[in-house]
Design a protein around this motif. Structure first.
Motif, PDB file in Angstrom:
ATOM      1  N   VAL A 123      -7.566   7.523  -6.674  1.00 12.79           N
ATOM      2  CA  VAL A 123      -8.170   6.208  -6.954  1.00 12.79           C
ATOM      3  C   VAL A 123      -8.910   5.701  -5.719  1.00 12.79           C
ATOM      4  O   VAL A 123     -10.054   5.257  -5.804  1.00 12.79           O
TER       5      VAL A 123
ATOM      6  N   ILE B 273      -1.708  -1.264  -8.278  1.00 13.47           N
ATOM      7  CA  ILE B 273      -1.081  -0.178  -7.529  1.00 13.47           C
ATOM      8  C   ILE B 273       0.124  -0.697  -6.740  1.00 13.47           C
ATOM      9  O   ILE B 273       1.154  -0.019  -6.656  1.00 13.47           O
TER      10      ILE B 273
ATOM     11  N   GLN C 267      -2.272  10.559  -7.340  1.00 20.09           N
ATOM     12  CA  GLN C 267      -3.148   9.759  -8.200  1.00 20.09           C
ATOM     13  C   GLN C 267      -3.704   8.549  -7.444  1.00 20.09           C
ATOM     14  O   GLN C 267      -4.875   8.194  -7.604  1.00 20.09           O
ATOM     15  N   VAL C 268      -2.883   7.918  -6.612  1.00 25.62           N
ATOM     16  CA  VAL C 268      -3.351   6.776  -5.814  1.00 25.62           C
ATOM     17  C   VAL C 268      -4.403   7.244  -4.814  1.00 25.62           C
ATOM     18  O   VAL C 268      -5.422   6.573  -4.615  1.00 25.62           O
TER      19      VAL C 268
ATOM     20  N   ARG D 251      -0.785  10.375 -15.411  1.00 26.96           N
ATOM     21  CA  ARG D 251      -2.226  10.674 -15.315  1.00 26.96           C
ATOM     22  C   ARG D 251      -3.034   9.807 -16.269  1.00 26.96           C
ATOM     23  O   ARG D 251      -4.124   9.341 -15.924  1.00 26.96           O
TER      24      ARG D 251
ATOM     25  N   PHE E 197      -3.301   6.349 -14.675  1.00 31.98           N
ATOM     26  CA  PHE E 197      -4.286   6.299 -13.599  1.00 31.98           C
ATOM     27  C   PHE E 197      -5.699   6.539 -14.123  1.00 31.98           C
ATOM     28  O   PHE E 197      -6.664   6.017 -13.557  1.00 31.98           O
TER      29      PHE E 197
ATOM     30  N   CYS F 154       2.847  -0.832  -9.199  1.00 31.43           N
ATOM     31  CA  CYS F 154       3.363   0.510  -9.466  1.00 31.43           C
ATOM     32  C   CYS F 154       4.376   0.917  -8.394  1.00 31.43           C
ATOM     33  O   CYS F 154       5.472   1.396  -8.699  1.00 31.43           O
TER      34      CYS F 154
END
Length: 195
Positions: free
Chosen positions: A90, A179, A86-87, A152, A155, A182
């Motif tokens: 992004v 982030i 997911q990062v 999900r 994000f 996180c």
């Protein structure tokens, strides 16, 4: 079988053995790469301009995904993989408005992708060698699938924020801090879980 086929088979078996040896210490590796990722993210960070403070948003990190007392090491590894992917997603967005060093950003993206791929290989290997890979079901979905769904959504809120704010510099700085937060949460959890 030809000599070339035997050689390929031998190399394949050796690689599987080497990978499985490295995957045996996966928890140590995860903690190490979490710390490396945090250092890289902090290195990329610039000072947040004062005008950005009005845009700060709570993305509601789903901390409950790691609070389950039923978590097993495989769940943590899978959650780390999901967060990494997911990062990567992004940072694949329009980063041209960010004030970050493009070389650092590119290096971060490449290294995080490599780490995620390594983890994916270990998880797939574990799946193939595990006798019982079935997960407990909760209303048709496994608890791990529900956790990944929550991640999900988290994000997606970040991506929506970036898009709504047209990927501005302020938006990127706020997202970078989120982030980092996180990964900090993940690192703190790993430290407590593996005591």
């Amino acid at each position: 079988m030809t000599q070339c086929s035997w050689l390929l088979l031998l190399v394949g078996l050796s690689m599987t053995h080497i990978l499985s040896q490295h995957c045996d210490s996966l928890n140590f590796y995860l903690h190490k790469i979490t710390l490396q990722t945090l250092m890289q993210l902090r290195e990329m960070r610039t000072r947040i301009p004062v005008e950005c403070f009005t845009e700060i948003k709570a993305f509601e990190l789903p901390k409950e995904i790691l609070l389950d007392t039923q978590l097993v090491e495989r769940d943590i590894q899978t959650i780390f993989y999901e967060i990494s992917m997911q990062v990567i997603n992004v940072f694949d967005q329009n980063t041209f408005n960010s004030a970050w060093d493009k070389k650092l950003l590119s290096q971060f993206q490449m290294e995080l992708y490599e780490k995620a791929e390594y983890l994916k290989e270990c998880l797939e290997e574990e799946n193939s060698t595990s006798e019982d890979t079935r997960e407990k079901r909760e209303g048709g979905m496994s608890s791990l699938q529900l956790r990944n769904l929550e991640l999900r959504r988290y994000f997606n809120r970040i991506l929506k924020f970036l898009k709504d704010k047209k990927y501005s510099r302020c938006t990127w700085e706020i997202v970078l801090v989120e982030i980092i937060r996180c990964f900090l949460y993940l690192e703190q959890f790993q430290r407590q879980y593996y005591k």
